[in-house]
Design a protein around this motif. Structure first.
Motif, PDB file in Angstrom:
ATOM      1  N   PRO A 178       0.816  -1.227   0.000  1.00  0.00           N
ATOM      2  CA  PRO A 178       0.000   0.000   0.000  1.00  0.00           C
ATOM      3  C   PRO A 178       0.846   1.272   0.000  1.00  0.00           C
ATOM      4  O   PRO A 178       1.814   1.376   0.770  1.00  0.00           O
ATOM      5  CB  PRO A 178      -0.815  -0.125   1.298  1.00  0.00           C
ATOM      6  N   GLN A 179       0.484   2.209  -0.856  1.00  0.00           N
ATOM      7  CA  GLN A 179       1.197   3.474  -0.913  1.00  0.00           C
ATOM      8  C   GLN A 179       1.074   4.237   0.391  1.00  0.00           C
ATOM      9  O   GLN A 179       2.009   4.929   0.817  1.00  0.00           O
ATOM     10  CB  GLN A 179       0.659   4.323  -2.075  1.00  0.00           C
ATOM     11  N   SER A 180      -0.086   4.105   1.055  1.00  0.00           N
ATOM     12  CA  SER A 180      -0.296   4.799   2.335  1.00  0.00           C
ATOM     13  C   SER A 180       0.699   4.329   3.386  1.00  0.00           C
ATOM     14  O   SER A 180       1.183   5.115   4.208  1.00  0.00           O
ATOM     15  CB  SER A 180      -1.727   4.572   2.834  1.00  0.00           C
ATOM     16  N   PHE A 181       1.026   3.021   3.352  1.00  0.00           N
ATOM     17  CA  PHE A 181       2.013   2.508   4.304  1.00  0.00           C
ATOM     18  C   PHE A 181       3.377   3.110   4.023  1.00  0.00           C
ATOM     19  O   PHE A 181       4.104   3.508   4.951  1.00  0.00           O
ATOM     20  CB  PHE A 181       2.095   0.986   4.238  1.00  0.00           C
ATOM     21  N   ARG A 240       9.894  -5.579   8.545  1.00  0.00           N
ATOM     22  CA  ARG A 240       9.017  -6.644   9.040  1.00  0.00           C
ATOM     23  C   ARG A 240       7.564  -6.360   8.663  1.00  0.00           C
ATOM     24  O   ARG A 240       6.834  -7.253   8.218  1.00  0.00           O
ATOM     25  CB  ARG A 240       9.182  -6.757  10.557  1.00  0.00           C
ATOM     26  N   LEU A 241       7.140  -5.132   8.827  1.00  0.00           N
ATOM     27  CA  LEU A 241       5.772  -4.773   8.466  1.00  0.00           C
ATOM     28  C   LEU A 241       5.552  -4.884   6.959  1.00  0.00           C
ATOM     29  O   LEU A 241       4.504  -5.381   6.509  1.00  0.00           O
ATOM     30  CB  LEU A 241       5.459  -3.348   8.944  1.00  0.00           C
ATOM     31  N   ALA A 242       6.528  -4.416   6.181  1.00  0.00           N
ATOM     32  CA  ALA A 242       6.395  -4.496   4.728  1.00  0.00           C
ATOM     33  C   ALA A 242       6.299  -5.958   4.271  1.00  0.00           C
ATOM     34  O   ALA A 242       5.466  -6.309   3.422  1.00  0.00           O
ATOM     35  CB  ALA A 242       7.576  -3.813   4.056  1.00  0.00           C
ATOM     36  N   PHE A 243       7.139  -6.828   4.825  1.00  0.00           N
ATOM     37  CA  PHE A 243       7.121  -8.253   4.473  1.00  0.00           C
ATOM     38  C   PHE A 243       5.767  -8.866   4.816  1.00  0.00           C
ATOM     39  O   PHE A 243       5.171  -9.598   4.015  1.00  0.00           O
ATOM     40  CB  PHE A 243       8.243  -8.983   5.207  1.00  0.00           C
ATOM     41  N   ARG A 244       5.286  -8.576   6.003  1.00  0.00           N
ATOM     42  CA  ARG A 244       4.015  -9.173   6.443  1.00  0.00           C
ATOM     43  C   ARG A 244       2.846  -8.649   5.617  1.00  0.00           C
ATOM     44  O   ARG A 244       1.884  -9.381   5.349  1.00  0.00           O
ATOM     45  CB  ARG A 244       3.803  -8.867   7.926  1.00  0.00           C
ATOM     46  N   HIS A 247      -4.052  -6.597   5.008  1.00  0.00           N
ATOM     47  CA  HIS A 247      -4.827  -5.690   5.877  1.00  0.00           C
ATOM     48  C   HIS A 247      -4.179  -5.563   7.256  1.00  0.00           C
ATOM     49  O   HIS A 247      -4.838  -5.172   8.232  1.00  0.00           O
ATOM     50  CB  HIS A 247      -6.267  -6.204   6.036  1.00  0.00           C
ATOM     51  N   LEU A 248      -2.913  -5.885   7.343  1.00  0.00           N
ATOM     52  CA  LEU A 248      -2.226  -5.917   8.634  1.00  0.00           C
ATOM     53  C   LEU A 248      -2.336  -4.607   9.400  1.00  0.00           C
ATOM     54  O   LEU A 248      -2.530  -4.606  10.628  1.00  0.00           O
ATOM     55  CB  LEU A 248      -0.739  -6.245   8.411  1.00  0.00           C
ATOM     56  N   MET A 249      -2.238  -3.460   8.710  1.00  0.00           N
ATOM     57  CA  MET A 249      -2.226  -2.171   9.399  1.00  0.00           C
ATOM     58  C   MET A 249      -3.570  -1.850  10.047  1.00  0.00           C
ATOM     59  O   MET A 249      -3.676  -0.896  10.818  1.00  0.00           O
ATOM     60  CB  MET A 249      -1.819  -1.060   8.444  1.00  0.00           C
ATOM     61  N   SER A 250      -4.582  -2.651   9.747  1.00  0.00           N
ATOM     62  CA  SER A 250      -5.899  -2.460  10.385  1.00  0.00           C
ATOM     63  C   SER A 250      -6.035  -3.291  11.652  1.00  0.00           C
ATOM     64  O   SER A 250      -7.029  -3.173  12.367  1.00  0.00           O
ATOM     65  CB  SER A 250      -7.013  -2.843   9.403  1.00  0.00           C
TER      66      SER A 250
END
Length: 459
Positions: free
Chosen positions: A58-61, A82-86, A93-96
């Motif tokens: 996601p561009q927002s991330f 780690r967040l980007a990989f996941r 939808h991990l950031m939610s």
């Protein structure tokens, strides 16, 4: 285990991370290290040059990640990877997922960076440096995080018409002839060599220092003491604080004098006082209020009630005690067989202090300064009336009459001798009853308040 050595910049991390992500290198198999020297491609090994593979992230991330990358901790690079990989390979939808440990840490760092960015905007101090009859403004700041670049839109917009440079230990940012550039940082000692214009700023700050508004705890919260050295005025704050009690009293006295000057020695009636208060400027409350709400009642009243300040209804009607608390108070007077027309009703502060909340004017408690500034009017009212019984309703009223803070709970119902009346009593303000949520407690307070009012007839 792979060692990813990058420069401490988001662009450097992003380029390396794309290569690793395209090869599906797991985050547990990477150790991130930073280096301040060498170009990016010198630092990267040949088999980890950027891959042309397209990654779905996601561009927002990525936008938020660029902001979080300013957090001054090398573990940030591992967190971002780690967040980007996941996001790519485990859960898009991990950031939610609000309770995910990595997501929580990401947002914590974002808040701290945002707070530090606010401090850069608030605490940078420019010094004017003359060179060949031209001025350039320089500043040195010590941010907690690498936020200087994110402050660029603020400074280029706010100080668009002048040439300036802001230095930090990490980097510098300059706006020269409407061109923004970034360069290396310098130490604070190097920055001190600019010139000696700090003395001018200290003189200015000392002249505008308001001891009534100084809050040391808030200052330390907003800008920790370790950063005070970046502010020229910080070196004189201790001296100003030592002088604060005297300066505060002088400040209060000057404001009180502005009210007293309107009260002529030959004022002989309440109506003359009421006419004079329209021009009072001892504090700023009445500038937002509809008009001062003066007292009401006969000048020969035996009982005077001093409340705290007008509310919204009182402000609109121009009359004291007509709002919800006033109606409860009037009901108690009726039950005690005391006529409103026989007593004098006034307030410690004559204007309605408020702030807007959901489109409505919400009451705000008056400050000690505002009570002090308005005290001359209460004093004049009481000196004209000379009541047999004086009742202070609430802490603000008691402070106005006694000239100091009084605890309503400890003083409730006791009879004191004051400069205005030998029989002065402190009772809770009826608004305290209205604020009580528990029905039984509310009934108890109403019964006690009625008993207090009825007891006045036996004094």
């Amino acid at each position: 285990m792979k060692v990813a050595t990058i420069e401490p910049t988001f662009d450097s991390w992003r380029t390396y991370a794309r290569s690793l992500l395209s090869e599906k290198v797991h985050y547990d198999d990477i150790v991130w290290k930073t280096s301040g020297t060498g170009s990016l491609f010198d630092l990267m090994s040949a088999d980890h040059r950027p891959s042309p593979a397209q990654l779905s992230i996601p561009q927002s991330f990525m936008q938020d990640a660029a902001f979080v990358s300013a957090f001054r901790d090398d573990t940030t690079w591992a967190l971002l990877y780690r967040l980007a990989f996941r996001l790519i390979y485990e859960n898009k939808h991990l950031m939610s997922v609000a309770l995910d440990t990595d997501v929580l840490e990401f947002h914590r760092r974002m808040r701290l960076v945002s707070r530090d960015l606010h401090k850069v905007k608030a605490f940078v101090r420019f010094k004017e440096i003359k060179k060949n009859d031209e001025s350039i403004y320089m500043a040195w700041h010590r941010p907690d995080h690498r936020v200087l670049k994110f402050s660029a839109p603020f400074f280029t917009d706010r100080f668009n018409g002048m040439n300036w440079v802001i230095f930090t230990e990490d980097e510098s940012m300059s706006w020269i002839n409407n061109q923004l550039t970034f360069g290396p940082g310098i130490t604070q000692q190097e920055a001190l060599a600019f010139d000696h214009t700090e003395e001018l700023w200290k003189t200015y700050y000392g002249s505008i220092f308001n001891p009534a508004r100084i809050k040391v705890k808030a200052m330390k919260k907003e800008l920790p003491v370790r950063h005070w050295a970046t502010l020229p005025e910080a070196s004189i704050i201790d001296d100003l604080l030592r002088q604060a009690p005297k300066r505060l009293e002088e400040f209060y006295e000057s404001q009180r004098a502005s009210a007293v000057s309107l009260i002529q020695e030959n004022v002989s009636s309440l109506s003359e006082l009421k006419a004079a208060i329209i021009n009072c400027a001892a504090c700023s409350i009445c500038s937002k209020a509809t008009a001062p709400v003066f007292g009401e009642g006969p000048m020969d009243a035996e009982i005077v009630f001093v409340g705290e300040q007008p509310g919204n209804e009182e402000d609109m009607a121009g009359s004291p005690f007509v709002g919800p608390a006033g109606k409860l108070f009037m009901d108690a007077l009726d039950k005690a067989d005391i006529k409103r027309s026989d007593v004098y009703l006034t307030n410690a502060v004559k204007g309605f202090k408020w702030k807007e909340h959901n489109g409505m004017r919400k009451h705000v408690n008056p400050s000690s300064f505002e009570i002090s500034a308005c005290r001359a009017w209460v004093k004049s009212e009481l000196e004209l009336i000379k009541p047999r019984i004086l009742v202070c309703l609430g802490a603000s009223a008691a402070q106005s009459v006694f000239g100091k803070l009084m605890k309503v709970h400890d003083s409730h119902g006791k009879i004191f001798k004051t400069a205005f009346c030998d029989q002065t009593i402190i009772l809770p303000h009826p608004s305290a009853i209205l604020r009580t949520q528990d029905p039984e407690e509310k009934m108890h307070l109403e019964t006690r308040f009625l008993g207090d009012i009825m007891a006045l007839k036996n004094i």
